[in-house]
Design an enzyme around this catalytic site. Structure first.
Site, PDB file in Angstrom:
ATOM      1  N   LEU A  39      15.788  19.301  -1.817  1.00  0.00           N
ATOM      2  CA  LEU A  39      16.400  18.702  -3.237  1.00  0.00           C
ATOM      3  C   LEU A  39      15.291  17.832  -3.870  1.00  0.00           C
ATOM      4  O   LEU A  39      15.134  17.713  -4.749  1.00  0.00           O
ATOM      5  CB  LEU A  39      17.339  17.393  -2.872  1.00  0.00           C
ATOM      6  N   THR A  60       5.585  13.380   2.523  1.00  0.00           N
ATOM      7  CA  THR A  60       4.414  13.555   3.541  1.00  0.00           C
ATOM      8  C   THR A  60       2.975  14.495   3.379  1.00  0.00           C
ATOM      9  O   THR A  60       1.752  14.983   2.967  1.00  0.00           O
ATOM     10  CB  THR A  60       4.277  14.377   4.888  1.00  0.00           C
ATOM     11  N   LYS A  67       2.984  24.723  -8.606  1.00  0.00           N
ATOM     12  CA  LYS A  67       4.536  24.347  -8.944  1.00  0.00           C
ATOM     13  C   LYS A  67       4.624  24.090 -10.746  1.00  0.00           C
ATOM     14  O   LYS A  67       3.810  23.873 -11.569  1.00  0.00           O
ATOM     15  CB  LYS A  67       5.994  23.630  -9.206  1.00  0.00           C
ATOM     16  N   LYS A 152      13.217  -2.956  -0.741  1.00  0.00           N
ATOM     17  CA  LYS A 152      12.154  -4.733  -0.911  1.00  0.00           C
ATOM     18  C   LYS A 152      10.963  -4.448  -1.181  1.00  0.00           C
ATOM     19  O   LYS A 152      11.345  -5.708  -2.627  1.00  0.00           O
ATOM     20  CB  LYS A 152      12.824  -4.805   0.908  1.00  0.00           C
ATOM     21  N   LYS A 197      22.081   7.748   7.950  1.00  0.00           N
ATOM     22  CA  LYS A 197      21.936   8.041   6.864  1.00  0.00           C
ATOM     23  C   LYS A 197      24.004   7.305   7.056  1.00  0.00           C
ATOM     24  O   LYS A 197      23.831   6.427   5.793  1.00  0.00           O
ATOM     25  CB  LYS A 197      22.598   9.367   6.387  1.00  0.00           C
TER      26      LYS A 197
END
Length: 281
Positions: A39, A60, A67, A152, A197
């Protein structure tokens, strides 16, 4: 009665798209986890290839390399974070982000560490042994801790900088957290991933409430997007392009609240109707 109706209408107007909307030319998108999963790769390519939008990808690995998206070097910036579970690595990535000339106005948290475990018929870790606990700690640090820290940081250090320097058209921000529908129903596998999640769901609710209450000049709209369940890796790969386009379409519309990707309905649709009906009972 009037007060209740007013509150429902305000929620409705926010939900359908008043306020901040994604603008391809004026916004810069920061994707956390933009190349370590299908995704993320599709999101990077959709923003760059279809909308010619500047994208900053923190991950990472940089599997966008080679691409078509890399043809537009001016639109794509990669920031390496060797280990999302290491706070020092996160701090280095955030410092690099802060020193960039381009500044993000849209934050998409797309950490999907351990998502492949949801494809198993039975949970890999049925017992809480050392291996299971280590895996759980890694997944939570990747999918939840890093998201909290980066969000944050953007709210405290990045978005205020944009607010001060940007033109009127670019003012306003988006925070998108990507969760999973598996957090909304019982599941026999992928419990470590699903737990992380569930933490994202709670964090999203908290940050949304905080932004409403906080005395701030920042105009930040929040959206939580739930991934559908996947039958296999091939299914995940096949759906990723349409899921990516669906999410970007939501941002273009200025969607607020929540959406279930690859679905015409959202949790917000149901809650809004239910809340409206209950106000008359």
């Amino acid at each position: 009665m009037k007060k209740t109706i007013y509150k429902v209408l305000v929620s409705f107007y926010q939900y359908v798209g008043l306020g901040k909307k994604f603008h391809p030319s004026h916004d810069t998108v920061l994707i956390i986890g933009g190349s370590s999963n299908e995704l993320g790769i599709e999101l990077c390519e959709t923003f760059i290839e279809d909308y010619h939008t500047k994208v900053i990808n923190i991950d990472t690995i940089d599997s966008i390399n080679g691409k078509n998206a890399r043809r537009s070097e001016k639109l794509y910036t990669f920031i390496s974070c060797k280990d999302f579970s290491d706070i020092k690595c996160l701090e280095e990535s955030m410092l690099y982000l802060q020193n960039l000339e381009i500044i993000p106005t849209v934050l998409i948290n797309n950490m999907q560490e351990g998502i492949e475990s949801t494809l198993l018929k039975e949970d890999k870790f049925l017992r809480l042994d050392e291996e299971s606990l280590n895996e759980f700690e890694k997944i939570v640090r990747y999918n939840l801790q890093s998201v909290i820290l980066i969000t944050k940081f953007c709210l405290s250090n990045i978005f205020p900088k944009v607010q001060a320097e940007a033109q009127e058209k670019a003012k306003g921000f988006y925070i998108v957290n990507i969760s999973s529908v598996l957090t909304l129903k019982p599941c026999k596998s992928g419990t470590h991933f699903i737990t992380s999640k569930c933490g994202i769901n709670s964090f999203h609710d908290g940050i949304t409430s905080e932004l409403k209450l906080k005395d701030s000049n920042l105009n930040v709209k929040t959206l939580i997007a739930y991934l559908p369940s996947f039958e296999s890796e091939a299914h995940w790969k096949r759906l990723s392009p349409s899921i990516s386009k669906h999410l970007v379409h939501c941002l273009l519309e200025g969607r607020y609240g929540d959406t279930i990707l690859e679905s015409k309905r959202s949790i917000g649709d149901i809650l809004l109707i239910t809340g409206f009906k209950s106000s008359f009972t």
